[in-house]
Scaffold this motif. Structure first.
Motif, mmCIF file in Angstrom:
data_model
loop_
_atom_site.group_PDB
_atom_site.id
_atom_site.type_symbol
_atom_site.label_atom_id
_atom_site.label_comp_id
_atom_site.label_asym_id
_atom_site.label_seq_id
_atom_site.Cartn_x
_atom_site.Cartn_y
_atom_site.Cartn_z
ATOM 1 N N HIS A 120 44.807 7.443 23.671
ATOM 2 C CA HIS A 120 44.660 8.879 23.406
ATOM 3 C C HIS A 120 46.121 9.739 24.100
ATOM 4 O O HIS A 120 46.198 10.785 24.478
ATOM 5 N N GLY A 121 47.185 8.703 24.406
ATOM 6 C CA GLY A 121 48.271 9.204 24.777
ATOM 7 C C GLY A 121 48.388 9.243 26.299
ATOM 8 O O GLY A 121 47.388 8.899 27.234
ATOM 9 N N SER A 122 49.407 9.999 26.928
ATOM 10 C CA SER A 122 49.479 10.125 28.309
ATOM 11 C C SER A 122 49.800 11.773 28.688
ATOM 12 O O SER A 122 50.812 12.131 28.154
ATOM 13 N N ILE A 123 48.990 12.209 29.852
ATOM 14 C CA ILE A 123 49.524 13.553 30.154
ATOM 15 C C ILE A 123 50.495 13.496 31.192
ATOM 16 O O ILE A 123 51.102 14.609 31.245
ATOM 17 N N ARG A 124 51.021 12.409 31.558
ATOM 18 C CA ARG A 124 51.968 12.227 32.612
ATOM 19 C C ARG A 124 53.500 12.410 31.937
ATOM 20 O O ARG A 124 54.452 12.591 32.678
ATOM 21 N N LYS A 125 53.339 12.130 30.501
ATOM 22 C CA LYS A 125 54.763 12.214 29.939
ATOM 23 C C LYS A 125 54.803 13.492 28.915
ATOM 24 O O LYS A 125 53.937 13.875 28.325
ATOM 25 N N ILE A 126 55.983 14.180 29.477
ATOM 26 C CA ILE A 126 56.236 15.438 28.637
ATOM 27 C C ILE A 126 57.187 15.229 27.594
ATOM 28 O O ILE A 126 58.297 14.472 27.916
ATOM 29 N N ARG A 127 57.132 15.579 26.391
ATOM 30 C CA ARG A 127 58.092 15.838 25.368
ATOM 31 C C ARG A 127 58.030 17.043 24.647
ATOM 32 O O ARG A 127 56.969 17.974 24.658
ATOM 33 N N CYS A 128 59.171 17.292 23.733
ATOM 34 C CA CYS A 128 59.121 18.457 23.003
ATOM 35 C C CYS A 128 58.213 18.380 21.566
ATOM 36 O O CYS A 128 58.327 17.176 21.096
ATOM 37 N N ASN A 129 57.626 19.281 21.388
ATOM 38 C CA ASN A 129 56.946 19.178 20.146
ATOM 39 C C ASN A 129 57.679 19.211 18.835
ATOM 40 O O ASN A 129 56.990 18.664 17.809
ATOM 41 N N GLN A 130 58.835 19.552 18.860
ATOM 42 C CA GLN A 130 59.498 19.910 17.911
ATOM 43 C C GLN A 130 60.425 18.510 17.277
ATOM 44 O O GLN A 130 60.527 18.056 16.291
ATOM 45 N N CYS A 131 61.266 18.338 18.847
ATOM 46 C CA CYS A 131 62.232 17.271 18.639
ATOM 47 C C CYS A 131 61.782 15.770 19.115
ATOM 48 O O CYS A 131 62.566 14.935 18.903
ATOM 49 N N THR A 142 56.632 24.965 34.580
ATOM 50 C CA THR A 142 57.210 26.221 34.893
ATOM 51 C C THR A 142 57.588 26.720 33.939
ATOM 52 O O THR A 142 58.090 28.004 33.768
ATOM 53 N N GLY A 143 57.132 26.440 32.633
ATOM 54 C CA GLY A 143 57.419 27.074 31.258
ATOM 55 C C GLY A 143 58.682 27.257 30.558
ATOM 56 O O GLY A 143 59.015 27.973 29.795
ATOM 57 N N GLU A 144 59.546 26.200 30.954
ATOM 58 C CA GLU A 144 60.819 25.833 30.248
ATOM 59 C C GLU A 144 60.647 25.684 28.802
ATOM 60 O O GLU A 144 59.543 24.944 28.526
ATOM 61 N N SER A 145 61.946 25.720 28.060
ATOM 62 C CA SER A 145 61.922 25.015 26.799
ATOM 63 C C SER A 145 62.497 23.834 26.557
ATOM 64 O O SER A 145 63.236 23.466 27.724
ATOM 65 N N CYS A 146 62.527 23.269 25.802
ATOM 66 C CA CYS A 146 63.258 21.887 25.590
ATOM 67 C C CYS A 146 64.830 22.004 25.462
ATOM 68 O O CYS A 146 65.356 23.164 25.044
ATOM 69 N N ASN A 147 65.272 21.064 26.370
ATOM 70 C CA ASN A 147 66.771 21.192 26.647
ATOM 71 C C ASN A 147 67.652 21.084 25.331
ATOM 72 O O ASN A 147 68.746 21.652 25.391
ATOM 73 N N ALA A 148 67.125 20.308 24.456
ATOM 74 C CA ALA A 148 67.929 19.903 23.241
ATOM 75 C C ALA A 148 67.721 21.089 22.079
ATOM 76 O O ALA A 148 68.812 21.268 21.402
ATOM 77 N N CYS A 149 66.638 21.618 21.809
ATOM 78 C CA CYS A 149 66.415 22.412 20.697
ATOM 79 C C CYS A 149 65.675 23.726 21.156
ATOM 80 O O CYS A 149 65.452 24.427 20.060
ATOM 81 N N ARG A 150 65.152 23.920 22.274
ATOM 82 C CA ARG A 150 64.451 25.000 22.851
ATOM 83 C C ARG A 150 63.065 25.119 22.213
ATOM 84 O O ARG A 150 62.471 26.200 22.282
ATOM 85 N N GLY A 151 62.532 23.846 21.818
ATOM 86 C CA GLY A 151 61.290 23.910 21.216
ATOM 87 C C GLY A 151 60.211 23.970 22.437
ATOM 88 O O GLY A 151 60.497 23.871 23.772
ATOM 89 N N LYS A 152 58.884 24.126 22.171
ATOM 90 C CA LYS A 152 57.780 24.019 23.046
ATOM 91 C C LYS A 152 57.509 22.425 23.679
ATOM 92 O O LYS A 152 57.601 21.504 22.873
ATOM 93 N N LEU A 153 57.532 22.572 24.872
ATOM 94 C CA LEU A 153 57.130 21.283 25.631
ATOM 95 C C LEU A 153 55.602 21.117 25.479
ATOM 96 O O LEU A 153 55.002 21.988 25.879
ATOM 97 N N ARG A 154 55.209 19.733 25.791
ATOM 98 C CA ARG A 154 53.911 19.436 25.650
ATOM 99 C C ARG A 154 53.697 18.038 26.219
ATOM 100 O O ARG A 154 54.571 17.373 26.236
ATOM 101 N N PRO A 155 52.326 17.985 26.710
ATOM 102 C CA PRO A 155 52.142 16.835 27.275
ATOM 103 C C PRO A 155 52.042 15.518 26.034
ATOM 104 O O PRO A 155 51.722 16.135 24.861
#
Length: 238
Positions: A120-131, A142-155
């Motif tokens: 079911h994946g890992s909650i400890r790994k964070i990635r951008c949902n878009q890229c 802290t609510g930041e966006s993806c550094n690469a594309c400004r997409g939403k971050l997620r576990p």
């Protein structure tokens, strides 16, 4: 938990050439991680479709981020229990070839297990949902966006409405197909498709769970008890 049952499981482990362990929420609750379906679980107060779904990620991101940030913060003080360490020791000693888990908390790895398949994946790994770009846990909290594309971050967990990670699933499936022994620990086997895995082996199947499971009659051996206590008792006989 009867001594005869633990002795029988110890004998099965010693005689098996390929053993797979499949764990669920009951493996982690003894480390203080809430499960999802018990009276004290996460879903008692929360409808999972409102926080742990693709729709929540897309349409109610603040609520989505708050829920997973709370879980991440709670995990900061959580440590693997003796049962996790016993499984890691068995793997190191060649008694376990694969640990497949429904849990996303990473406690098996923290205890020293290496051959872990996170179904079911890992909650400890964070990635951008878009890229898909990886990010730091703190950026998500802290609510930041993806550094690469400004997409939403997620576990990197499997949300309601998403498929299981295919590499982890295929690897676990292959291990279970060639297993002499599959030990299922701490799961009610209510979540598809992981619930189907024990039926996919020609080997012996063992269920360790605190509460009765309706499919228990399908198992070669069933032991009712806490994961940590049962594993400790078996470890003394292996």
């Amino acid at each position: 938990m009867e001594k005869g049952q633990t002795k029988k499981l110890a004998e099965l482990i010693k005689s098996s050439s390929h053993t797979v362990i499949l764990t669920g929420a009951g493996m982690s609750t003894e480390s203080g991680v809430p499960d999802f379906r018990s009276k004290e679980g996460w879903w008692k107060e929360i409808d999972p479709r409102t926080v742990a779904s693709v729709e929540a990620l897309e349409d109610n991101y603040p609520l989505f981020r708050e829920f997973y940030s709370t879980r991440l913060k709670a995990l900061q003080t959580v440590q693997p229990h003796e049962g996790h360490k016993i499984i890691a020791k068995w793997e190191k000693n060649g008694l376990v070839q694969c640990v497949a888990t429904q849990n996303v908390d990473g406690l098996h790895q923290k205890a020293g297990s290496i051959a872990v398949k996170e179904l079911h994946g890992s909650i400890r790994k964070i990635r951008c949902n878009q890229c898909g770009n990886e990010a730091a846990k703190e950026q998500f909290i802290t609510g930041e966006s993806c550094n690469a594309c400004r997409g939403k971050l997620r576990p990197s967990v499997v949300l309601f409405g998403e498929l299981l990670p295919q590499i982890a699933w295929q690897s676990a499936f292959q291990h279970i197909q060639k297993a002499d022994l599959v030990i299922v620990i701490g799961t009610s086997l209510e979540v598809y498709p992981v619930s189907e895995l024990p039926a996919m082996t020609n080997g012996k199947t063992v269920l360790i769970n605190k509460d009765p499971v309706w499919t228990a009659h399908h198992f070669f051996l069933t032991i009712e008890g806490n994961a940590k206590e049962v594993l400790h008792a078996v470890d003394e006989l292996v």
